[in-house]
Design an enzyme around this catalytic site. Structure first.
Site, PDB file in Angstrom:
ATOM      1  N   LYS A   1       0.841  -1.206   0.000  1.00 12.44           N
ATOM      2  CA  LYS A   1       0.000   0.000   0.000  1.00 12.44           C
ATOM      3  C   LYS A   1       0.877   1.258   0.000  1.00 12.44           C
ATOM      4  CE  LYS A   1      -2.043  -1.111   3.940  1.00 12.44           C
ATOM      5  NZ  LYS A   1      -1.402  -2.405   4.230  1.00 12.44           N
TER       6      LYS A   1
ATOM      7  N   ARG B   1     -10.067   0.726   8.081  1.00 16.57           N
ATOM      8  CA  ARG B   1      -9.730  -0.698   8.158  1.00 16.57           C
ATOM      9  C   ARG B   1     -10.567  -1.425   9.205  1.00 16.57           C
ATOM     10  NH1 ARG B   1      -3.568  -1.644   9.310  1.00 16.57           N
ATOM     11  NH2 ARG B   1      -3.222   0.356   8.342  1.00 16.57           N
TER      12      ARG B   1
ATOM     13  N   ARG C   1      11.863  -5.787   4.796  1.00 12.10           N
ATOM     14  CA  ARG C   1      11.530  -4.367   4.625  1.00 12.10           C
ATOM     15  C   ARG C   1      12.394  -3.445   5.487  1.00 12.10           C
ATOM     16  NH1 ARG C   1       5.560  -2.076   5.511  1.00 12.10           N
ATOM     17  NH2 ARG C   1       5.802  -2.992   7.586  1.00 12.10           N
TER      18      ARG C   1
ATOM     19  N   ARG D   1      10.906  -1.491  11.025  1.00  8.81           N
ATOM     20  CA  ARG D   1       9.813  -1.268  11.982  1.00  8.81           C
ATOM     21  C   ARG D   1       9.763  -2.408  12.994  1.00  8.81           C
ATOM     22  NH1 ARG D   1       4.924   0.269   8.015  1.00  8.81           N
ATOM     23  NH2 ARG D   1       3.767  -0.891   9.587  1.00  8.81           N
TER      24      ARG D   1
ATOM     25  N   ARG E   1      -1.020  -9.405  13.000  1.00  9.87           N
ATOM     26  CA  ARG E   1      -1.619  -8.344  12.172  1.00  9.87           C
ATOM     27  C   ARG E   1      -2.457  -8.966  11.048  1.00  9.87           C
ATOM     28  NH1 ARG E   1       3.787  -5.350  10.956  1.00  9.87           N
ATOM     29  NH2 ARG E   1       2.630  -4.065   9.477  1.00  9.87           N
TER      30      ARG E   1
HETATM   31  P1  AP5 Z   1       4.798  -1.627   1.940  1.00 14.30           P
HETATM   32  O1  AP5 Z   1       4.530  -0.711   0.802  1.00 14.30           O
HETATM   33  O2  AP5 Z   1       5.548  -1.102   3.123  1.00 14.30           O
HETATM   34  O3  AP5 Z   1       3.451  -2.383   2.407  1.00 14.30           O
HETATM   35  P2  AP5 Z   1       2.201  -1.857   3.208  1.00 14.30           P
HETATM   36  O4  AP5 Z   1       0.988  -2.485   2.603  1.00 14.30           O
HETATM   37  O5  AP5 Z   1       2.234  -0.362   3.281  1.00 14.30           O
HETATM   38  O6  AP5 Z   1       2.503  -2.535   4.614  1.00 14.30           O
HETATM   39  P3  AP5 Z   1       2.337  -1.944   6.094  1.00 14.30           P
HETATM   40  O7  AP5 Z   1       3.072  -2.853   7.019  1.00 14.30           O
HETATM   41  O8  AP5 Z   1       2.706  -0.490   6.115  1.00 14.30           O
HETATM   42  O9  AP5 Z   1       0.814  -2.110   6.302  1.00 14.30           O
HETATM   43  P4  AP5 Z   1       0.060  -2.154   7.649  1.00 14.30           P
HETATM   44  O10 AP5 Z   1      -1.337  -1.979   7.202  1.00 14.30           O
HETATM   45  O11 AP5 Z   1       0.356  -3.361   8.437  1.00 14.30           O
HETATM   46  O12 AP5 Z   1       0.734  -0.965   8.481  1.00 14.30           O
HETATM   47  P5  AP5 Z   1       0.321   0.553   8.729  1.00 14.30           P
HETATM   48  O13 AP5 Z   1       1.550   1.361   8.819  1.00 14.30           O
HETATM   49  O14 AP5 Z   1      -0.753   0.971   7.805  1.00 14.30           O
HETATM   50  O15 AP5 Z   1       5.600  -2.884   1.312  1.00 14.30           O
HETATM   51  C1  AP5 Z   1       5.995  -3.961   2.149  1.00 14.30           C
HETATM   52  C2  AP5 Z   1       7.315  -4.542   1.602  1.00 14.30           C
HETATM   53  O16 AP5 Z   1       7.063  -5.136   0.324  1.00 14.30           O
HETATM   54  C3  AP5 Z   1       8.419  -3.491   1.368  1.00 14.30           C
HETATM   55  O17 AP5 Z   1       9.655  -4.055   1.716  1.00 14.30           O
HETATM   56  C4  AP5 Z   1       8.338  -3.202  -0.133  1.00 14.30           C
HETATM   57  O18 AP5 Z   1       9.593  -2.814  -0.651  1.00 14.30           O
HETATM   58  C5  AP5 Z   1       7.878  -4.542  -0.682  1.00 14.30           C
HETATM   59  N1  AP5 Z   1       7.044  -4.385  -1.862  1.00 14.30           N
HETATM   60  C6  AP5 Z   1       6.071  -3.457  -2.074  1.00 14.30           C
HETATM   61  N2  AP5 Z   1       5.521  -3.606  -3.278  1.00 14.30           N
HETATM   62  C7  AP5 Z   1       6.145  -4.691  -3.843  1.00 14.30           C
HETATM   63  C8  AP5 Z   1       6.002  -5.378  -5.085  1.00 14.30           C
HETATM   64  N3  AP5 Z   1       5.107  -4.983  -6.006  1.00 14.30           N
HETATM   65  N4  AP5 Z   1       6.781  -6.463  -5.295  1.00 14.30           N
HETATM   66  C9  AP5 Z   1       7.685  -6.867  -4.373  1.00 14.30           C
HETATM   67  N5  AP5 Z   1       7.878  -6.263  -3.191  1.00 14.30           N
HETATM   68  C10 AP5 Z   1       7.107  -5.195  -2.923  1.00 14.30           C
HETATM   69  O19 AP5 Z   1      -0.327   0.438  10.181  1.00 14.30           O
HETATM   70  C11 AP5 Z   1       0.484   0.096  11.289  1.00 14.30           C
HETATM   71  C12 AP5 Z   1      -0.369  -0.042  12.523  1.00 14.30           C
HETATM   72  O20 AP5 Z   1      -1.033   1.207  12.812  1.00 14.30           O
HETATM   73  C13 AP5 Z   1      -1.507  -1.070  12.473  1.00 14.30           C
HETATM   74  O21 AP5 Z   1      -1.069  -2.363  12.777  1.00 14.30           O
HETATM   75  C14 AP5 Z   1      -2.440  -0.496  13.552  1.00 14.30           C
HETATM   76  O22 AP5 Z   1      -1.969  -0.794  14.834  1.00 14.30           O
HETATM   77  C15 AP5 Z   1      -2.326   1.005  13.364  1.00 14.30           C
HETATM   78  N6  AP5 Z   1      -3.331   1.548  12.430  1.00 14.30           N
HETATM   79  C16 AP5 Z   1      -3.093   2.082  11.193  1.00 14.30           C
HETATM   80  N7  AP5 Z   1      -4.228   2.451  10.608  1.00 14.30           N
HETATM   81  C17 AP5 Z   1      -5.227   2.160  11.477  1.00 14.30           C
HETATM   82  C18 AP5 Z   1      -6.635   2.286  11.434  1.00 14.30           C
HETATM   83  N8  AP5 Z   1      -7.272   2.767  10.360  1.00 14.30           N
HETATM   84  N9  AP5 Z   1      -7.350   1.882  12.520  1.00 14.30           N
HETATM   85  C19 AP5 Z   1      -6.742   1.384  13.600  1.00 14.30           C
HETATM   86  N10 AP5 Z   1      -5.414   1.209  13.711  1.00 14.30           N
HETATM   87  C20 AP5 Z   1      -4.659   1.598  12.655  1.00 14.30           C
HETATM   88 MG    MG Z   2       2.448   1.050   4.834  1.00  9.76          MG
END
Ligand code: AP5
Ligand code: MG
Length: 214
Positions: A14, A89, A124, A157, A168
């Site tokens: 994402k 989410r 990552r 992270r 997760r």
């Molecule tokens: P990356 O782009 O970092 O993936 P991502 O989908 O952004 O993964 P996140 O871990 O950021 O998602 P998340 O939803 O768990 O965390 P968030 O920060 O939103 O890519 C991942 C890896 O893959 C990288 O190494 C990249 O290089 C590689 N990659 C990418 N594209 C690729 C491709 N096409 N091919 C190969 N490799 C590729 O949330 C964190 C925490 O915050 C949550 O757990 C929760 O506690 C809280 N939180 C956030 N939003 C909310 C909400 N709305 N409500 C409640 N709690 C929330």
């Molecule tokens: Mg992310």
């Protein structure tokens, strides 16, 4: 004005796709995860509480998240629309989404198989200065630990351990998949295979937006 929502499991890509779209369409990228991590870095009381929940991989409550999101959405750069990454989410965040966005142009659901997610998360790293995202298996930085774009230092992270990623993923299945099912009924919903390269994904999205503009 474009409002785009990105939904998908942890590690689906994402953030990676959001950064590309944000540059291409000049729309600010708002990641709720990044807003929360920024609050942790400020060291506030709320930040300390958030830090613990992030480490455990559990979701924040709406009370914790809503003020941060609203404050960000009130900033001047939102005029062109926004790219929401990781929000909504949970089903009870849909109402807030409708309240804060002036319509939705596209909901992009990125799917990636579980094994690929585990592989991606084990490799990552993120830039502590500009937020660029790397992967030691697929997209390594030219110099280990240093961001190609801004020279900032890269970090892993804390919640990217396999144990927390599995937690997760479990929460994602229980709490976030119903949100995906809700958005499926709308013609602005698109499901993309996250294993495809970003150029292919970008092409599909561009075509969707063009079709919508007609
Ligand atoms: P990356 O782009 O970092 O993936 P991502 O989908 O952004 O993964 P996140 O871990 O950021 O998602 P998340 O939803 O768990 O965390 P968030 O920060 O939103 O890519 C991942 C890896 O893959 C990288 O190494 C990249 O290089 C590689 N990659 C990418 N594209 C690729 C491709 N096409 N091919 C190969 N490799 C590729 O949330 C964190 C925490 O915050 C949550 O757990 C929760 O506690 C809280 N939180 C956030 N939003 C909310 C909400 N709305 N409500 C409640 N709690 C929330
Ligand atoms: Mg992310």
């Amino acid at each position: 004005m474009q409002n785009i929502i990105l939904i998908g499991p942890p590690g689906a890509g994402k953030g990676t796709l959001a950064k590309i779209l944000s540059e291409k369409y000049d729309i600010p990228h708002i990641s709720t995860g990044s807003l929360l991590r920024a609050e942790v870095r400020k060291g506030t009381q709320l930040g300390k509480h958030i830090e613990k929940r992030l480490k455990d991989g559990v979701l924040m409550t709406n009370d914790e998240l809503e003020p941060l999101l609203i404050k960000r959405l009130q900033q001047d750069d939102i005029k062109n629309g926004t790219l929401l990454d990781g929000f909504p989410r949970a089903l009870d965040q849909i109402e807030l989404t409708d309240r804060v966005l002036s319509g939705i142009d596209l909901v992009i659901y990125i799917t990636v198989p579980r094994e690929e997610i585990l592989m991606r998360m084990s490799g990552r790293s993120n830039c502590s200065t500009c937020g660029a995202i790397y992967n030691k298996h697929k997209f390594p930085s030219k110099i280990e630990g240093v961001c190609d774009k801004c020279g900032g230092s890269l970090y892993v992270r804390e919640e990217d351990s396999e144990e927390v990623v599995l937690e997760r993923l479990k929460i994602y299945k229980e709490v976030t998949e119903p949100v995906v099912d809700y958005y499926r009924q709308f013609d602005y919903f698109v499901e993309l295979d996250g294993r495809k390269g970003s150029e292919t994904l970008l092409e599909i999205i561009e075509n969707m937006l063009k079709r919508k503009a007609k």
